[in-house]
Structure formats: C-alpha cells, structure tokens
Design an enzyme around this catalytic site. Structure first.
Site, PDB file in Angstrom:
ATOM      1  N   PHE A  70       2.732  15.187  20.728  1.00  0.00           N
ATOM      2  CA  PHE A  70       3.030  16.398  19.955  1.00  0.00           C
ATOM      3  C   PHE A  70       1.814  17.319  19.808  1.00  0.00           C
ATOM      4  CE2 PHE A  70       0.950  14.843  16.110  1.00  0.00           C
ATOM      5  CZ  PHE A  70       0.979  13.475  16.320  1.00  0.00           C
TER       6      PHE A  70
ATOM      7  N   LYS B  31      -6.367  14.407   2.845  1.00  0.00           N
ATOM      8  CA  LYS B  31      -5.161  14.822   2.109  1.00  0.00           C
ATOM      9  C   LYS B  31      -5.447  14.746   0.608  1.00  0.00           C
ATOM     10  CE  LYS B  31      -3.309  13.667   6.279  1.00  0.00           C
ATOM     11  NZ  LYS B  31      -4.113  13.179   7.394  1.00  0.00           N
TER      12      LYS B  31
ATOM     13  N   TYR C 197     -30.115   7.720   7.383  1.00  0.00           N
ATOM     14  CA  TYR C 197     -29.249   7.014   8.339  1.00  0.00           C
ATOM     15  C   TYR C 197     -28.608   5.797   7.676  1.00  0.00           C
ATOM     16  CZ  TYR C 197     -27.395   4.978  12.561  1.00  0.00           C
ATOM     17  OH  TYR C 197     -26.524   4.483  13.493  1.00  0.00           O
TER      18      TYR C 197
ATOM     19  N   PHE D 194       4.147   6.023  11.067  1.00  0.00           N
ATOM     20  CA  PHE D 194       3.391   7.261  11.155  1.00  0.00           C
ATOM     21  C   PHE D 194       2.740   7.278  12.538  1.00  0.00           C
ATOM     22  CE2 PHE D 194      -0.210  10.105  10.900  1.00  0.00           C
ATOM     23  CZ  PHE D 194       0.488  11.259  10.601  1.00  0.00           C
ATOM     24  N   THR D 195       2.593   8.469  13.110  1.00  0.00           N
ATOM     25  CA  THR D 195       2.193   8.606  14.518  1.00  0.00           C
ATOM     26  C   THR D 195       0.915   7.823  14.859  1.00  0.00           C
ATOM     27  OG1 THR D 195       1.103  10.664  13.892  1.00  0.00           O
ATOM     28  CG2 THR D 195       3.329  10.849  14.797  1.00  0.00           C
TER      29      THR D 195
ATOM     30  N   ASP E 235      -1.274   2.410   3.386  1.00  0.00           N
ATOM     31  CA  ASP E 235      -1.717   3.720   3.855  1.00  0.00           C
ATOM     32  C   ASP E 235      -1.682   4.628   2.628  1.00  0.00           C
ATOM     33  OD1 ASP E 235      -1.992   6.282   4.758  1.00  0.00           O
ATOM     34  OD2 ASP E 235      -0.697   6.027   6.504  1.00  0.00           O
TER      35      ASP E 235
ATOM     36  N   ARG F 244       8.336  17.660  13.335  1.00  0.00           N
ATOM     37  CA  ARG F 244       8.339  16.232  13.040  1.00  0.00           C
ATOM     38  C   ARG F 244       9.708  15.695  13.454  1.00  0.00           C
ATOM     39  NH1 ARG F 244       3.766  14.614  13.870  1.00  0.00           N
ATOM     40  NH2 ARG F 244       2.216  14.440  12.272  1.00  0.00           N
TER      41      ARG F 244
HETATM   42  C1  LIG Z   1       0.556   9.109   6.308  1.00  0.00           C
HETATM   43  C2  LIG Z   1      -0.641   9.334   7.171  1.00  0.00           C
HETATM   44  N1  LIG Z   1      -1.334   8.285   7.606  1.00  0.00           N
HETATM   45  C3  LIG Z   1      -2.415   8.426   8.401  1.00  0.00           C
HETATM   46  C4  LIG Z   1      -2.841   9.660   8.808  1.00  0.00           C
HETATM   47  C5  LIG Z   1      -4.018   9.768   9.765  1.00  0.00           C
HETATM   48  O1  LIG Z   1      -5.097  10.321   9.151  1.00  0.00           O
HETATM   49  P1  LIG Z   1      -6.177  11.239   9.920  1.00  0.00           P
HETATM   50  O2  LIG Z   1      -5.466  12.462  10.378  1.00  0.00           O
HETATM   51  O3  LIG Z   1      -7.205  11.501   8.887  1.00  0.00           O
HETATM   52  O4  LIG Z   1      -6.707  10.444  11.051  1.00  0.00           O
HETATM   53  C6  LIG Z   1      -2.150  10.786   8.363  1.00  0.00           C
HETATM   54  C7  LIG Z   1      -2.604  12.128   8.796  1.00  0.00           C
HETATM   55  O5  LIG Z   1      -1.931  12.994   9.207  1.00  0.00           O
HETATM   56  C8  LIG Z   1      -1.007  10.617   7.531  1.00  0.00           C
HETATM   57  O6  LIG Z   1      -0.299  11.670   7.086  1.00  0.00           O
END
Ligand SMILES: Cc1ncc(COP(=O)(O)O)c(C=O)c1O
Length: 466
Positions: free
Chosen positions: A457, A266, A80, A132-133, A223, A390
C-alpha cells in the site's frame, strides 16, 4: 457561592491548549491536484505533502508537540551511551505504563521486529485482535502465521458494539486445541484496533483473556500504540470506570500484559520514536542484545537523546483526561457530522479517525477495482484532503497462495493528527466528503499497475478505470 463545576456535563470537547505557532498550507487548484494525483499513481502515499491542504493520511508522527516538549528537545543529551534522556524515558514508562524494562527503537516496527525475532519460532501461530500491516509482516518474517481472533462484530462496520476490539475467547481456544499452546508464540493485543476503525478492547475482556492465557502459559504482547485513547473509551463505556482517570486505566491495561511494542508517533505525541517494554528480564536481555544489530545502542535504540526526552514528556501529556477528551472529541465531532448526513462510516466512531465504508460509498465498484483506494483519490481530487486506503490494498496477499486477501472491511481512513487541525478544518472535510458522495457514480475504480513485494500500500501505483 458554591457551584458543582467538576463534571463535564454541558461542556464541549474544546482543546486544553492554545496555538502558539502556525504552519501555512497550500491551497491548490483542481488542475494542480489532478496532475499531482496522476504523478502519484493514484496513491495518496506518493503525493508530495506540499500538494496537500488538510493531511489526514495518518495520525502517525504528525502530532503537534507542546512547548514543554520543544523545550525538552533542548535538554537532549546526545551521548552515545547512557544518555540522561534514556533514563527519563525509562522513568516515564515505569511510572505511566508499569513495564519494568525499556528497549528504545526508532519507531513501532523496530520493536515489532525485535520481539517477533525473540518469541516466534518457525511454524508458530500468532493470534491477535485483528492484524496490523507491519506487525503481521514481522510475525510472518519470523516464521509465524497470524490468526485473527477478534470478535465478529469488528468486521461489521454497522455494528455499534462498544468494544469491537474484544477477543473472541472461543476462537483462541479453538487455535489452542488445534495447534497446542506451545505453538502459540503469544497473543498480540492492540489498544485500540487500528484496522477495525480505532475500536477499543474492554478491561473485562482483557482480564478474561489474561486468565485464559495464564492457565495455558501463553504470553500477551500489547501493541500499545493508542492505549490512552482506548482507556478513554473504557472510562466512557465500561461499567465501574467512569470515576477512574485515564492514567489509572492505562496502567491497569498494561498490567494485564507481559510486554508491549509502542509507536510513540501516535499516542505519545511526538514525530518519531518507539520502544519495546517488557517485564521478563531474560526477554529484555535478548532484546537489548538484538537492538544493537537493528537499531542502535540499547540506551538510544533508533532515537536521539532529544527524541527520547520528547517521548518521555509526551507520555505524561498523553494520559491527561483533558487531552484525551478533546482528542477523541474532535474525531467524534467529524464522525457525527458525517453520520448526520447518512455518510456510511464505521460505527461507533473510533479513536484516531473516521473510517468511510467504501463498499457502501461506492457499491458499483467491485473490491478487485480497489474502491477505497479510488475513493481516497477522489477526495484528494475534490479538495486536496489526503486520506488513506485501509482495504484490499493494505491487506496484501496470502503468503501461501499468493492471492489477494479480500478483507470484509474496505475503508478509507480520515485520520486526525493530534493537536493540529481546527474544528473549521473538520467542517471542510465534511463538505468535501458530501461533494464526493453526490458525485460517487463518477468514481469507477482503479487498476494496479505496480505492486511492491512488502507492504504494497505504501508504494503501489494505479491507473484510473475511467
Ligand atoms: C496499531 C499500530 N501498530 C504498529 C504500528 C507501527 O508503528 P510505526 O509506524 O511507528 O512503525 C502502527 C503505525 O501505523 C499502528 O497503527
């Protein structure tokens, strides 16, 4: 005999690995796909993966791990607290990225949540090289407002500018003038820029940004989800970097920022995982405290020990030149084949996928009828290839006015998982896109019939307009 074989001059991008295990995929009929698509509300996120032939929905968590990573899973220390794998991961982050402190999280958005809560105050401004979303949503949930400061070229799919991820410093300066530096939480910099089509930022631009931010006392939060892919483009395109290794360039990028959020799903070649990494001890302290609220103890975040081991090994594999060359090479292969047939895509071809320009592909479908969503559905119907919208659906709504955002880029992303598909798969993708292009006048757009409040989305549902 002496040969000068140290250059890549005439060599193709072929993979620096061979296949040890295969996973069968289902070949579906047109009728099966039609039924699946209607059941999924014309949203490729809602398809069952068993109904998908080639899955280009995302490069996130879809990587094939190496035999070394699989072996690493067996070394999972599932204590843990104080798991050995946490320390391996910390070593890898310090060695390859140069950040001092690590807070593991279950994936990228876990790290985004934590850093947003720490650094953003109600009413703050968060400038960034395109939204980014999930990143923007966490910034907004913490009381911030995202402002796009990417160069104009990034919004033009036709522009061949080599570093479309660059920041326009004049746009940042205007924000500093308008709001004052103390209302800027930090500058949010992505390598590469996903929503722009996987486009890189240059080191020259990052260095200028760094100088500006130091002068105004503003942090840069990175990021770093696709940092190694960004580094490869720098090696290819930026003067003075041809002889540097991807690993060296990655380290230099990180050194120009104060901390990073990472979706290890990624670049780092795993199926789950992420982290926050920072250089400032006080921020680390706060993050280490918050992570126990939202993720798990500070030495595992949301990950198991074996996951952390796989990430640590994946980080090392991800910065190898041969790996990145073939990874980006495969994406370029697909993009160049589509370009050879005059299919409208975002140029130059990006790092992790090829992005179809749905506005050009379906000029008869207005943006309010969701052309990219409709195009993604049509591609699935044709061949069982799953892609992702997108465009206007992903962009969501303005938090103040409630109106749709109408992004300039209305794209379908053909995202290539790392080390998963072959060149023949890419050829099938090209064949299907050409087929849909020939029949594009039959694609009439969609109507949204269910809209979730957050990140719509993922779960929105649609009906066909014809
Ligand atoms: C540029 C970018 N930032 C952040 C994220 C968020 O990461 P996660 O999907 O691991 O939460 C993503 C994932 O799609 C991404 O492409």
């Amino acid at each position: 005999m002496e040969l000068d074989s140290n250059t890549y001059r005439r060599r193709s991008w072929a993979e620096p690995w061979k296949i040890k295990m295969v996973e069968h995929v289902k070949m579906t009929t047109y009728e099966e796909r039609k039924k699946a698509l209607v059941e999924a509300g014309f949203n490729t996120f809602l398809l069952r993966s068993g109904d998908v032939y080639i899955d280009l929905l995302t490069d996130s968590g879809t990587n094939a791990m190496s035999d070394r990573q699989w072996a690493g899973l067996m070394l999972g220390d599932e204590a843990y607290a104080g798991s050995e794998n946490y320390y391996h991961l910390e070593d890898a982050i310090q060695k390859y990225y140069g950040y001092k402190y690590l807070v593991p999280t279950h994936q990228g958005r876990g790290a985004e949540n934590i850093i947003s809560r720490i650094l953003i105050k109600q009413g703050d401004i968060v400038p960034g090289n395109m939204y980014f979303t999930t990143t923007r949503l966490h910034q907004e949930l913490s009381g911030g407002t995202f402002k796009d400061i990417i160069i104009d070229e990034a919004h033009d799919p036709e522009s061949e500018y080599p570093f479309k991820g660059n920041v326009d410093l004049a746009k940042l300066d205007a924000l500093v003038d308008e709001y004052g530096a103390n209302r800027i939480s930090y500058v949010s910099i992505a390598t590469t820029v996903n929503m722009a089509g996987g486009q890189p930022i240059s080191l020259a631009n990052l260095r200028e940004l760094r100088a500006y931010c130091l002068q105004h006392g503003i942090r840069i939060i990175h990021d770093m989800t696709r940092v190694a892919e960004n580094a490869w483009f720098i090696k290819q395109r930026e003067e003075g970097y041809a002889d540097k290794s991807v690993a060296e360039i990655v380290k230099e990028i990180c050194s120009l920022t104060d901390g990073a959020t990472m979706s290890a799903k990624k670049d780092a070649l795993v199926n789950i995982g992420g982290f926050l990494a920072v250089n400032d001890y006080d921020i680390f302290e706060e993050a280490r405290n918050l992570v126990v609220v939202y993720e798990g103890l500070h030495t595992y975040g949301g990950m198991s020990g074996r996951d952390m081991e796989a990430v640590a090994i994946g980080i090392e594999e991800s910065v190898q030149d041969d790996h990145i060359r073939s990874r980006v090479g495969q994406v370029e292969y697909l993009g160049n084949r589509l370009l050879a047939h005059d299919i409208p895509i975002v140029k130059p071809v990006g790092s992790h996928g090829v992005f179809l320009d749905a506005k050009k592909f379906l000029p008869h479908v207005p943006q309010i009828s969701f052309p990219a969503q409709a195009l993604a559905a049509a591609i699935y119907l044709d061949s069982g290839i799953r892609t992702m919208e997108r465009g206007i659906v992903s962009a969501g709504r303005d938090k103040l006015t409630g109106d749709h955002y109408y992004p300039k880029l209305e794209l379908v992303r053909l995202t290539i998982p790392r080390r998963v598909y072959t060149q023949a798969h890419m050829d099938v993708v090209v064949e299907s896109i050409l087929e849909v292009f020939d029949q594009r006048n039959r694609v009439l757009g969609l109507k949204m019939v269910y809209e979730p409040k957050y990140l719509r989305f993922f779960q929105a549902r649609f009906e066909s307009l014809g």
